[in-house]
Design a protein around this motif. Structure first.
Motif, short mmCIF file in Angstrom:
data_model
loop_
_atom_site.label_atom_id
_atom_site.label_comp_id
_atom_site.label_asym_id
_atom_site.label_seq_id
_atom_site.Cartn_x
_atom_site.Cartn_y
_atom_site.Cartn_z
N ASP A 1 -19.89 -9.35 23.52
CA ASP A 1 -18.88 -10.05 22.72
C ASP A 1 -18.25 -9.07 21.74
O ASP A 1 -18.94 -8.29 21.09
CB ASP A 1 -19.54 -11.19 21.93
CG ASP A 1 -20.00 -12.32 22.84
OD1 ASP A 1 -19.58 -12.37 24.00
OD2 ASP A 1 -20.77 -13.17 22.36
N GLY A 2 -16.93 -9.10 21.64
CA GLY A 2 -16.22 -8.21 20.74
C GLY A 2 -15.94 -6.83 21.30
O GLY A 2 -15.35 -5.99 20.63
N GLN A 3 -16.37 -6.58 22.54
CA GLN A 3 -16.07 -5.32 23.23
C GLN A 3 -15.11 -5.63 24.37
O GLN A 3 -15.04 -6.76 24.85
CB GLN A 3 -17.34 -4.69 23.77
CG GLN A 3 -18.35 -4.31 22.71
CD GLN A 3 -19.63 -3.76 23.32
OE1 GLN A 3 -20.01 -4.08 24.43
NE2 GLN A 3 -20.28 -2.89 22.56
N VAL B 1 -11.41 -14.09 28.79
CA VAL B 1 -10.60 -14.20 27.60
C VAL B 1 -11.57 -14.32 26.44
O VAL B 1 -12.50 -15.14 26.48
CB VAL B 1 -9.70 -15.45 27.65
CG1 VAL B 1 -8.94 -15.63 26.33
CG2 VAL B 1 -8.73 -15.37 28.82
N GLN B 2 -11.41 -13.48 25.43
CA GLN B 2 -12.25 -13.57 24.23
C GLN B 2 -11.42 -14.17 23.10
O GLN B 2 -10.24 -13.83 22.93
CB GLN B 2 -12.75 -12.19 23.81
CG GLN B 2 -13.73 -11.57 24.80
CD GLN B 2 -14.46 -10.40 24.19
OE1 GLN B 2 -15.18 -10.55 23.21
NE2 GLN B 2 -14.25 -9.22 24.76
N VAL B 3 -12.04 -15.06 22.34
CA VAL B 3 -11.36 -15.75 21.25
C VAL B 3 -12.03 -15.35 19.93
O VAL B 3 -13.26 -15.36 19.83
CB VAL B 3 -11.42 -17.28 21.44
CG1 VAL B 3 -10.65 -17.99 20.34
CG2 VAL B 3 -10.87 -17.67 22.82
N THR C 1 -13.65 -12.61 13.76
CA THR C 1 -15.02 -12.81 14.19
C THR C 1 -15.02 -13.46 15.56
O THR C 1 -14.36 -14.48 15.78
CB THR C 1 -15.75 -13.75 13.19
OG1 THR C 1 -15.62 -13.20 11.89
CG2 THR C 1 -17.21 -13.89 13.55
N HIS C 2 -15.76 -12.86 16.51
CA HIS C 2 -15.84 -13.41 17.86
C HIS C 2 -16.37 -14.83 17.80
O HIS C 2 -17.39 -15.09 17.16
CB HIS C 2 -16.74 -12.54 18.75
CG HIS C 2 -16.74 -13.00 20.17
ND1 HIS C 2 -17.61 -13.95 20.64
CD2 HIS C 2 -15.97 -12.64 21.21
CE1 HIS C 2 -17.38 -14.15 21.92
NE2 HIS C 2 -16.38 -13.37 22.29
N SER C 3 -15.67 -15.78 18.44
CA SER C 3 -16.13 -17.16 18.40
C SER C 3 -16.52 -17.72 19.75
O SER C 3 -17.40 -18.56 19.84
CB SER C 3 -15.08 -18.07 17.74
OG SER C 3 -13.89 -18.09 18.49
N ARG C 4 -15.87 -17.25 20.82
CA ARG C 4 -16.24 -17.74 22.15
C ARG C 4 -15.60 -16.87 23.22
O ARG C 4 -14.67 -16.12 22.98
CB ARG C 4 -15.87 -19.20 22.34
CG ARG C 4 -14.39 -19.50 22.32
CD ARG C 4 -14.16 -21.02 22.34
NE ARG C 4 -12.78 -21.39 22.38
CZ ARG C 4 -11.96 -21.43 21.34
NH1 ARG C 4 -12.39 -21.08 20.16
NH2 ARG C 4 -10.70 -21.79 21.48
N THR C 5 -16.14 -17.01 24.44
CA THR C 5 -15.63 -16.29 25.60
C THR C 5 -15.35 -17.29 26.70
O THR C 5 -16.14 -18.21 26.93
CB THR C 5 -16.67 -15.25 26.10
OG1 THR C 5 -16.89 -14.30 25.03
CG2 THR C 5 -16.19 -14.53 27.33
N ILE C 6 -14.25 -17.10 27.39
CA ILE C 6 -13.88 -17.94 28.52
C ILE C 6 -13.87 -17.06 29.76
O ILE C 6 -13.04 -16.14 29.86
CB ILE C 6 -12.50 -18.59 28.31
CG1 ILE C 6 -12.49 -19.40 27.01
CG2 ILE C 6 -12.10 -19.42 29.51
CD1 ILE C 6 -11.12 -19.80 26.54
#
Length: 191
Positions: free
Chosen positions: A128-130, A156-158, A170-175
């Protein structure tokens, strides 16, 4: 084409929240932006600033972003190495750029100052975040979120954006949008 369609969907989804999804084109022959952009080499993105007063064009192969007035007057040019997709936060005017070759996302002030980098320059990551070759970004102004099309990681990173004070995301979720085994839903290079 799937990557392009998802990219358009991200932009539309981020804009749809305020009920104003509009696609227009001003790059017709004779328009000041078309003339001023004659030295542009592979324009890969366009974004409108708050209230439509500014237009930003990503010049991929010249490694720069051009800022124009709504009348097409060139306002500024700054370096953005290997930037691809761009979008502007309508509340802050901050320009977000997907840096596909550097595997990062950069946030710039309207004057071109680098404010924040998400990911690690030059390093591919799957956490996450990369990122791995992010291709586009979208802003959901209603939810105050940054959406990143992380093409190389098939997702898709949110990120939740800070509403005040120091800029942060701040990373909140990944789709997940595809897997290597599912060749029909995989993201591919858009160009």
């Amino acid at each position: 084409m799937l990557c392009f369609a998802i990219s358009l969907w991200l932009s539309a989804a981020a804009s749809a929240a305020d009920g104003a999804v509009e696609l227009t084109s001003t790059a017709r022959m004779g328009h000041p932006i078309a003339r001023a952009g004659a030295d542009t080499n592979y324009p890969s993105g366009v974004a409108w600033g708050p209230e439509g007063e500014l237009i930003y064009v990503m010049d991929l192969l010249n490694n720069r972003i051009k800022k124009f007035s709504k009348d097409g007057e060139l306002q500024a040019v700054w370096i953005a190495r290997q930037g691809l997709g761009i979008n502007v936060d309508p509340h802050t005017g901050i320009l977000w750029v997907a840096m596909w070759r550097n595997h990062t996302v950069h946030a710039y002030s309207p004057e071109g100052a680098l404010l924040l980098t998400l990911g690690t320059e030059g390093e591919v990551g799957t956490e996450d975040g990369q990122f791995q070759a992010p291709h586009d970004v979208a802003i959901d102004a209603t939810r105050n979120e940054l959406w990143v099309l992380d093409t190389g990681n098939q997702r898709v990173q949110v990120f939740a954006l800070n509403k005040g004070g120091e800029l942060s995301a701040t990373h909140s979720r990944t789709i997940e949008v595809g897997t290597a085994e599912d060749k029909f839903s995989r993201l591919t290079q858009p160009f």
